[in-house]
Design a protein around this motif. Structure first.
Motif, PDB file in Angstrom:
ATOM      1  N   THR A  56       0.854  -1.190   0.000  1.00  0.00           N
ATOM      2  CA  THR A  56       0.000   0.000   0.000  1.00  0.00           C
ATOM      3  C   THR A  56       0.886   1.235   0.000  1.00  0.00           C
ATOM      4  N   PRO A  57       0.426   2.380  -0.532  1.00  0.00           N
ATOM      5  CA  PRO A  57      -0.922   2.597  -1.071  1.00  0.00           C
ATOM      6  C   PRO A  57      -1.134   1.905  -2.408  1.00  0.00           C
ATOM      7  N   ASN A  59      -4.418   1.462  -5.559  1.00  0.00           N
ATOM      8  CA  ASN A  59      -5.757   1.764  -6.049  1.00  0.00           C
ATOM      9  C   ASN A  59      -6.417   0.467  -6.516  1.00  0.00           C
ATOM     10  N   GLU A 162     -13.262   3.381  -7.954  1.00  0.00           N
ATOM     11  CA  GLU A 162     -11.829   3.240  -7.717  1.00  0.00           C
ATOM     12  C   GLU A 162     -11.496   3.791  -6.325  1.00  0.00           C
ATOM     13  N   GLU A 164      -8.691   4.279  -3.128  1.00  0.00           N
ATOM     14  CA  GLU A 164      -7.284   4.310  -2.741  1.00  0.00           C
ATOM     15  C   GLU A 164      -7.172   3.671  -1.353  1.00  0.00           C
ATOM     16  N   THR A 166      -4.754   2.764   1.757  1.00  0.00           N
ATOM     17  CA  THR A 166      -3.473   3.112   2.373  1.00  0.00           C
ATOM     18  C   THR A 166      -3.271   2.298   3.650  1.00  0.00           C
ATOM     19  N   LYS A 244     -11.337   7.715  -5.436  1.00  0.00           N
ATOM     20  CA  LYS A 244     -10.629   8.545  -6.419  1.00  0.00           C
ATOM     21  C   LYS A 244     -11.477   8.821  -7.653  1.00  0.00           C
TER      22      LYS A 244
END
Length: 289
Positions: A56-57, A59, A162, A164, A166, A244
């Motif tokens: 990570t990060p 997507n 989508e 993200e 983390t 995102k």
């Protein structure tokens, strides 16, 4: 990781787990609360040992229908709350996924004593506290994969989100009561049920025909979940996951499109309309709105 026999078989010389021993004692004493408490703790400990094998990060994509059977649109709430919906494995479209459920059923059928049969039923009930979120990696132009749109986004009437992911997002759900892991699915040309099956493979191994999904999973277990005490829903939402972009399906209705746009109001989310290419109608394209 240890294999399932070493972790869960009652007469296994290698299990060496206090929670398993006390759960069996509770089973013999007719104390279901003690059984569930210690089985939940056992599963929590074992799931905590699974390594995050996805950096990570990252997507990842979530293909989703908008409307469910009762007419509601839970995915709209996911957009508003920047949440991910996790499902119980029993609602998966592949009955052999994940292997651990079928393994427990097999052990219950093979059990000779009533105690063993009851134990594996309790264990399967405790597994109800597991929720899984199935996502696809963004490479391979997955947001334009017609199969994913057809199979998971209501025949192109849904959306693709989508997210993200983390390390901070994962850390928020790792504590003394709950665990959240991120792992890639491992595709296999074959897998024997009686073969040596480790816990991570029991949760992540799938047949090679599913390889087109390029799947990454978020595995969530809450040892304090009420699922083993009284029935709870098949789904659970966890918030705090940044969105995102969102792709609107080729056949999305005007009403559903309006609802998605309204849910994104005030958010920094890129919106795209998916359509079929005029020069090649076997392929999709996405136009930014």
């Amino acid at each position: 990781m240890r294999n399932l026999n070493d972790i869960f078989i009652l007469d296994g010389a290698n299990h060496n787990n206090w929670h398993l021993d006390v759960a069996v004692e509770g089973l013999m004493d007719g104390d279901p609360k003690a059984v569930y408490y210690h089985l939940n703790s056992l599963l929590y400990e074992e799931f905590s040992k699974i390594n995050n094998d996805t950096k990570t990060p990252i997507n990842l994509l979530k293909f989703s229908k908008l409307r469910i059977k009762d007419g509601t649109k839970p995915v709209i709430k996911d957009i508003v709350n920047e949440a991910l919906t996790f499902a119980k494995p029993k609602v998966f479209n592949d009955p052999m996924d994940p292997i651990i459920r079928e393994w427990m059923d097999l052990k219950k059928k093979e059990a000779v004593t009533k105690l063993d049969k009851r134990f594996f039923q309790y264990l399967k009930n405790s597994l109800e506290n597991l929720r899984v979120c199935c996502l696809s990696r963004c490479n391979h132009s997955m947001h334009l994969n017609p199969l994913m749109w057809a199979h998971y986004a209501d025949m192109h009437k849904g959306i693709c989100i989508e997210y993200e992911i983390t390390n901070d997002m994962l850390s928020a759900y790792n504590n003394d009561n709950q665990v959240l892991k991120i792992c890639d699915v491992r595709y296999r040309a074959s897998k024997m049920m009686n073969d040596y099956i480790t816990l991570d493979n029991a949760l992540l191994a799938k047949g090679s025909p599913w390889e087109y999904e390029h799947e990454t999973r978020l595995l969530y277990y809450d040892q304090d979940d009420v699922a083993t005490v009284r029935k709870s829903g098949n789904y659970k939402c966890l918030s705090g996951f940044r969105i995102k972009s969102i792709y609107l399906g080729y056949r999305i209705s005007d009403v559903d499109k309006k609802d998605v746009l309204e849910a994104c109001r005030g958010k920094h989310v890129d919106l795209y309309q998916v359509s079929f290419r005029h020069d090649d109608i076997t392929k999709l394209t996405a136009t930014r709105l």
